[in-house]
Design a protein around this motif. Structure first.
Motif, PDB file in Angstrom:
ATOM      1  N   ALA A   7      31.155  37.196  27.715  1.00 51.54           N
ATOM      2  CA  ALA A   7      29.889  37.857  28.045  1.00 51.54           C
ATOM      3  C   ALA A   7      30.093  38.586  29.369  1.00 51.54           C
ATOM      4  N   ASP A   8      29.259  39.564  29.670  1.00 49.34           N
ATOM      5  CA  ASP A   8      29.412  40.370  30.879  1.00 49.34           C
ATOM      6  C   ASP A   8      29.175  39.542  32.149  1.00 49.34           C
ATOM      7  N   PHE A   9      29.987  39.809  33.173  1.00 52.00           N
ATOM      8  CA  PHE A   9      29.834  39.230  34.510  1.00 52.00           C
ATOM      9  C   PHE A   9      29.567  40.401  35.447  1.00 52.00           C
ATOM     10  N   ASN A  10      28.441  40.380  36.152  1.00 55.00           N
ATOM     11  CA  ASN A  10      28.094  41.458  37.070  1.00 55.00           C
ATOM     12  C   ASN A  10      27.652  40.890  38.410  1.00 55.00           C
ATOM     13  N   ASN A  11      28.086  41.556  39.501  1.00 52.86           N
ATOM     14  CA  ASN A  11      27.630  41.213  40.855  1.00 52.86           C
ATOM     15  C   ASN A  11      27.812  39.727  41.179  1.00 52.86           C
ATOM     16  N   CYS A  12      28.996  39.217  40.944  1.00 60.95           N
ATOM     17  CA  CYS A  12      29.249  37.809  41.228  1.00 60.95           C
ATOM     18  C   CYS A  12      30.429  37.670  42.188  1.00 60.95           C
ATOM     19  N   TYR A  13      30.589  36.472  42.745  1.00 63.53           N
ATOM     20  CA  TYR A  13      31.675  36.263  43.688  1.00 63.53           C
ATOM     21  C   TYR A  13      32.104  34.806  43.694  1.00 63.53           C
ATOM     22  N   ASN A  14      33.298  34.585  44.209  1.00 65.28           N
ATOM     23  CA  ASN A  14      33.837  33.252  44.394  1.00 65.28           C
ATOM     24  C   ASN A  14      34.343  33.140  45.821  1.00 65.28           C
ATOM     25  N   THR A  15      33.967  32.055  46.498  1.00 71.62           N
ATOM     26  CA  THR A  15      34.492  31.800  47.838  1.00 71.62           C
ATOM     27  C   THR A  15      35.200  30.451  47.896  1.00 71.62           C
ATOM     28  N   GLY A  16      35.208  29.729  46.796  1.00 70.73           N
ATOM     29  CA  GLY A  16      35.805  28.405  46.776  1.00 70.73           C
ATOM     30  C   GLY A  16      37.303  28.433  46.523  1.00 70.73           C
ATOM     31  N   LYS A  17      37.939  27.310  46.806  1.00 73.52           N
ATOM     32  CA  LYS A  17      39.364  27.163  46.543  1.00 73.52           C
ATOM     33  C   LYS A  17      39.553  26.781  45.083  1.00 73.52           C
ATOM     34  N   LEU A  18      40.452  27.473  44.412  1.00 73.85           N
ATOM     35  CA  LEU A  18      40.738  27.212  43.006  1.00 73.85           C
ATOM     36  C   LEU A  18      42.134  26.610  42.901  1.00 73.85           C
ATOM     37  N   HIS A  19      42.229  25.441  42.304  1.00 70.10           N
ATOM     38  CA  HIS A  19      43.525  24.827  42.053  1.00 70.10           C
ATOM     39  C   HIS A  19      43.644  24.611  40.549  1.00 70.10           C
ATOM     40  N   SER A  20      44.660  25.181  39.949  1.00 69.93           N
ATOM     41  CA  SER A  20      44.845  25.085  38.509  1.00 69.93           C
ATOM     42  C   SER A  20      46.113  24.319  38.175  1.00 69.93           C
ATOM     43  N   THR A  21      46.032  23.511  37.139  1.00 69.76           N
ATOM     44  CA  THR A  21      47.220  22.845  36.609  1.00 69.76           C
ATOM     45  C   THR A  21      47.560  23.416  35.240  1.00 69.76           C
ATOM     46  N   GLY A  22      46.849  24.468  34.853  1.00 70.48           N
ATOM     47  CA  GLY A  22      47.080  25.113  33.560  1.00 70.48           C
ATOM     48  C   GLY A  22      48.014  26.299  33.673  1.00 70.48           C
ATOM     49  N   ASN A  23      48.010  27.137  32.660  1.00 73.58           N
ATOM     50  CA  ASN A  23      48.919  28.275  32.588  1.00 73.58           C
ATOM     51  C   ASN A  23      48.431  29.495  33.345  1.00 73.58           C
ATOM     52  N   TRP A  24      47.131  29.635  33.565  1.00 73.90           N
ATOM     53  CA  TRP A  24      46.626  30.811  34.255  1.00 73.90           C
ATOM     54  C   TRP A  24      45.468  30.459  35.177  1.00 73.90           C
ATOM     55  N   ALA A  25      45.264  31.323  36.165  1.00 72.56           N
ATOM     56  CA  ALA A  25      44.167  31.135  37.110  1.00 72.56           C
ATOM     57  C   ALA A  25      43.766  32.486  37.679  1.00 72.56           C
ATOM     58  N   GLY A  26      42.469  32.693  37.811  1.00 71.17           N
ATOM     59  CA  GLY A  26      41.947  33.926  38.388  1.00 71.17           C
ATOM     60  C   GLY A  26      40.771  33.622  39.283  1.00 71.17           C
ATOM     61  N   GLY A  27      40.564  34.439  40.300  1.00 72.36           N
ATOM     62  CA  GLY A  27      39.494  34.213  41.255  1.00 72.36           C
ATOM     63  C   GLY A  27      38.103  34.282  40.660  1.00 72.36           C
ATOM     64  N   VAL A  28      37.904  35.134  39.653  1.00 74.47           N
ATOM     65  CA  VAL A  28      36.620  35.232  38.962  1.00 74.47           C
ATOM     66  C   VAL A  28      36.722  34.603  37.575  1.00 74.47           C
ATOM     67  N   CYS A  29      37.816  34.840  36.874  1.00 73.56           N
ATOM     68  CA  CYS A  29      37.990  34.238  35.553  1.00 73.56           C
ATOM     69  C   CYS A  29      39.464  34.083  35.208  1.00 73.56           C
ATOM     70  N   GLY A  30      39.735  33.209  34.271  1.00 76.33           N
ATOM     71  CA  GLY A  30      41.087  33.032  33.785  1.00 76.33           C
ATOM     72  C   GLY A  30      41.439  34.064  32.732  1.00 76.33           C
ATOM     73  N   ASN A  31      40.565  34.232  31.745  1.00 76.75           N
ATOM     74  CA  ASN A  31      40.838  35.089  30.594  1.00 76.75           C
ATOM     75  C   ASN A  31      39.602  35.929  30.288  1.00 76.75           C
ATOM     76  N   ASN A  32      39.728  37.250  30.362  1.00 79.12           N
ATOM     77  CA  ASN A  32      38.590  38.151  30.151  1.00 79.12           C
ATOM     78  C   ASN A  32      38.722  38.942  28.860  1.00 79.12           C
ATOM     79  N   ASN A  33      37.662  38.907  28.062  1.00 80.59           N
ATOM     80  CA  ASN A  33      37.556  39.721  26.854  1.00 80.59           C
ATOM     81  C   ASN A  33      36.244  40.489  26.851  1.00 80.59           C
ATOM     82  N   SER A  34      35.655  40.693  28.013  1.00 86.21           N
ATOM     83  CA  SER A  34      34.361  41.350  28.110  1.00 86.21           C
ATOM     84  C   SER A  34      34.361  42.332  29.273  1.00 86.21           C
TER      85      SER A  34
END
Length: 128
Positions: A7-34
């Motif tokens: 679904a669409d993401f508009n006007n959003c932000y991330n300021t937290g620390k992201l720690h991933s143990t998976g295959n991918w990581a992104g500041g706003v999203c891991g996998n985008n199809n929108s």
């Protein structure tokens, strides 16, 4: 912020620390199809077995990412880790540029105001 966007993401932000143990990581999203528009990541991305990461999105499969920024001092690499979609005006900028909005393209609907206010400690509704 999320692992998978359909679904669409508009006007959003991330300021937290992201720690991933998976295959991918992104500041706003891991996998985008929108559609991701006018978003930014000021947080730190770390992980133990990340194969694909991006300051905004790890994987942009068939989506569109527009006018998005990430802190290039806290996240190395590119805005999008792996792309087969559309990217329009997305880049890393420094903390100083974020605070001054000097790295943000002029003419955007958000004009960097939310970014500047957030990073300078102001929250909408706070007393002046």
């Amino acid at each position: 912020m999320c692992n998978y966007i359909s679904a669409d993401f508009n006007n959003c932000y991330n300021t937290g620390k992201l720690h991933s143990t998976g295959n991918w990581a992104g500041g706003v999203c891991g996998n985008n199809n929108s559609i991701i528009t006018n978003c930014y990541n000021a947080g730190i991305i770390t992980g133990s077995s990340i194969s694909t990461f991006g300051g905004i999105c790890a994987m942009n499969n068939s989506g569109t990412v527009t006018n998005c920024y990430f802190n290039s001092e806290t996240c190395s690499g590119s805005a999008i880790g792996s792309n087969s979609g559309t990217i329009i005006t997305c880049s890393g900028i420094t903390t100083a540029q974020m605070k001054a909005a000097s790295g943000v393209t002029s003419g955007e609907s958000w004009s960097g105001t939310a970014l500047v206010d957030l990073l300078n400690g102001y929250t909408e509704g706070d007393p002046a």
